[in-house]
Design an enzyme around this catalytic site. Structure first.
Site, short mmCIF file in Angstrom:
data_model
loop_
_atom_site.label_atom_id
_atom_site.label_comp_id
_atom_site.label_asym_id
_atom_site.label_seq_id
_atom_site.Cartn_x
_atom_site.Cartn_y
_atom_site.Cartn_z
N CYS A 74 0.87 -1.17 0.00
CA CYS A 74 0.00 0.00 0.00
C CYS A 74 0.90 1.22 0.00
CB CYS A 74 -0.94 0.00 1.21
SG CYS A 74 -2.07 1.41 1.20
N CYS A 208 -4.93 5.88 -4.63
CA CYS A 208 -4.30 4.58 -4.44
C CYS A 208 -2.89 4.66 -5.01
CB CYS A 208 -5.09 3.47 -5.13
SG CYS A 208 -4.32 1.84 -5.02
#
Length: 268
Positions: A74, A208
């Site tokens: 992430c 993202c």
């Protein structure tokens, strides 16, 4: 009692706990589901645990998605962890190495934002096909530490990112893991627009990091951008920057952008 920060990287928000190396080995799945719930918890896309490791300058980071699943990569969680570590150290400019899911990422916190590296693995053109607005569309896949598929579209604002994203995320050809789903359009010289449906959050997110890298990889392959820094505009309105990692060109990228602390508190 646990002290926490609510932080976000370009709109991708996290509950961040600073702990010990032993905390990185714990199962925080239930805690993540409770804390990340938008109506009954703090509300976040994920729970991040950050802790110093035995080697100086090395920090471990664990990220649990809002549904309790573990994120193998992430980018925005890593950026938020790097920013918090730099804040705690009192350094104006800070370089460090972060380890997430066994992979080491370089991080740089400076005046131009917070930057971390992302690894690029397999790229598979025309991986799966779906129907979008009555027309078939192909998705290319790019592994950027986690699974992503990318569709190049004329206008991302015409896409129902949740409906189509959920459909492709659960495509039988991508079972059993599923994937993150990105819709990307060219938006000018070295600029892209993106919308991302994130696995584990099971919703469209405002930003993202690993998805931005996947978008740049596919857009470069498709000739939409050149192999240099790209501005990736997301739903938050705060873009991320993606540039090649010169020492490992084609194999890794830098992701950069702002990190913001919304507030801090105590869990009792």
């Amino acid at each position: 009692m646990l002290n926490f920060r609510k932080v976000h990287g370009a709109g991708n928000d996290f509950v961040l706990l600073t702990g010990t190396a032993a905390d990185l080995e714990k199962d925080w799945s239930d805690t993540a589901r409770d804390l990340c719930a938008r109506r009954t918890g703090i509300g976040a896309d994920g729970l991040v645990i950050s802790a110093p490791l035995a080697d100086p300058g090395l920090r471990g980071v664990a990220c649990f998605n809002a549904d309790g699943s573990i994120a193998t990569m992430c980018g925005n969680a890593l950026r938020c962890a790097a920013w918090c570590a730099a804040e705690d150290s009192g350094a104006l400019v800070k370089e460090m190495s972060l380890v997430m899911a066994g992979v080491t990422h370089q991080a740089l916190v400076g005046d131009d934002g917070v930057w971390v590296t992302a690894e690029v693995g397999a790229v598979d053109p025309r991986r799966v096909q779906a129907v979008l607005n009555g027309r078939p569309i192909w998705f290319d896949s790019a592994h950027t530490g986690t699974e992503h598929v990318v569709a190049v579209v004329a206008d991302v604002d015409d896409v129902d990112a949740v409906v189509c994203g959920r459909l492709v995320r659960n495509h039988p050809d991508l079972a059993p893991l599923g994937t993150n789903v990105n819709f990307v359009q060219a938006a000018g010289a070295q600029e892209l627009k993106i919308r991302t449906y994130e696995r584990g959050v099971e919703a469209e997110t405002l930003s993202c990091g690993s998805g931005a890298v996947a978008a740049v990889v596919i857009a470069t392959m498709r000739g939409l951008v050149a192999d240099k820094q790209v501005t990736v505009h997301n739903r938050s309105g705060t873009p991320l920057m993606v540039r090649p990692y010169s020492q490992r060109r084609g194999k890794a990228f830098w992701i950069g952008g702002p990190v913001t602390q919304a507030y801090q508190g105590e869990l009792v």
